[in-house]
Design an enzyme around this catalytic site. Sequence first.
Site, mmCIF file in Angstrom:
data_model
loop_
_atom_site.group_PDB
_atom_site.id
_atom_site.type_symbol
_atom_site.label_atom_id
_atom_site.label_comp_id
_atom_site.label_asym_id
_atom_site.label_seq_id
_atom_site.Cartn_x
_atom_site.Cartn_y
_atom_site.Cartn_z
ATOM 1 C CG ASP A 1 -2.048 -0.965 1.144
ATOM 2 O OD1 ASP A 1 -2.282 -1.490 0.048
ATOM 3 O OD2 ASP A 1 -2.702 -1.207 2.175
ATOM 4 C CG ASP B 1 -9.286 -5.117 4.436
ATOM 5 O OD1 ASP B 1 -10.257 -5.586 3.807
ATOM 6 O OD2 ASP B 1 -8.386 -4.448 3.895
ATOM 7 C CG ASP C 1 -13.796 11.153 8.301
ATOM 8 O OD1 ASP C 1 -12.688 11.503 8.735
ATOM 9 O OD2 ASP C 1 -14.871 11.467 8.844
ATOM 10 C CG ASN C 2 -14.817 9.737 2.160
ATOM 11 O OD1 ASN C 2 -15.478 8.950 2.825
ATOM 12 N ND2 ASN C 2 -15.274 10.933 1.814
#
Length: 351
Positions: A48, A330, A160-161
Site C-alpha cells: 500500500d 478488513d 475520512d474517505n
Amino acid sequence: MASDEPKAKKIKLADVEEKEKKADSPTKETLSELSPNSLFGMGNPLLDICAVVDKDFLDKYTLKPNDQILAEDKHKALFEELVKKFKVEYHAGGATQNSIKVAQWMIQKPHNVGTFFGCIGKDKFGDILKQKAEEAHIDAHYYEQEEEPTGTCAACITGDNRSLVANLAAANCYKKEKHLDLEENWELVEKAKVFYIAGFFLTVSVESILKVAKHASETNKLFCLNLSAPFICQFFKDNLMKVFPYVDVLFGNETEAAAFAKEQDFETKDIKEIAKKAQALPKVNTKRQRVVVLTQGKDVTVMAQGDKVETFPVVKIDPKDIVDTNGAGDAFVGGEISICLRLMHPLCCLL
C-alpha cells in the site's frame, strides 16, 4: 485493498477476554486448542502506498472519494505522481492479508495462527512484504516469480474517505498448479479450521478458491468470503457464483450488497431482505446454514443467521479520533474471524 467501512470501532483485547468469560460455550480447553495455521487466507498481496490527496488529484484520475478499483492504462502515471506530489507511507496490504494480520493481532498468541498464500515479485517490495508479514507473526508462503513486479495499491485519502487503486502486477500471477497444489503447501490448507478469502481474488485464480472451498465443505470447516467491491459482483459474477454454494459466512458492505442484489435480480434495495435472500441461495454443505454479515459504515450492521435477521448498532466515535478509513473493513473481518477462532463458534459477532 480494503472494504468500504467508515468509522471503524476500536476494539481492545480486554473486551475480547471479557466476552470469553461471559460466553456459555467456550472452555479453557477449547481456547487452548488454538494452534498455528488454524486460519488460512489466500489473496492479492499488495504494498500500500498511502497519501492524503486533494480533490483535484481525484478528479484528474476520475476517482471517487470512497471506492476501490483496479488500475487501468489511464492510472499508470498515478502511482509516480502520488509519490512525487504527496507525503506517502508504505504498508504491507491486500484485503485478505490485512484481515489475517488483524486476526493474529487480536489473538496475540500463539504466533502464526494465520497462513497466507499469494504471489509477489522477486524484488525490493516483495522483500518488504515478507518482512512485514514476519513482523506481524503471519506464516506467509508467497509464490515468487520474476515476470511481474510485486503489486501495489494507491490509497488516496481525502478527509475520512479513501479511494483505492490497485495495480495487481505479480498478485495477478498466482498459479494453482505451481503453488497451491504442492504437497507441502496443501498440508497447510488441511491444517486450517477457518478459511477467509476476499472477493478480489476471484479476478486472479477462481480454480484455487474452488479447491480450498470444496475442501472446507467436504470436511465441514468454516469457509468465509467477502464481496469486496461492487465491480466484483458486476463483472466477475460468474466466478463469484461458482464459489458461492460453498460460502458459510458472507461479508459485505451496503454498496456491495446493493450491487449483488441487482445482479442476482433480488428486486429489493432493503438491506435486511438482501441479507435473507443471499443467505437462502443454494449451499453445498447443509450441515452449516449460511451466515450473512452486511455493514453500513456508521449505521447498523445487519446479520442474517438461522431464521433471524438481526441488527447491531455501531458505537459512535469522535471524528477527531478517525485517522482515515483505509483498511477498516478488513479490520472488521479480522476481528470477527479472531472471535470465531478463539471461541471455536460458527460466528460470534463483536459489534
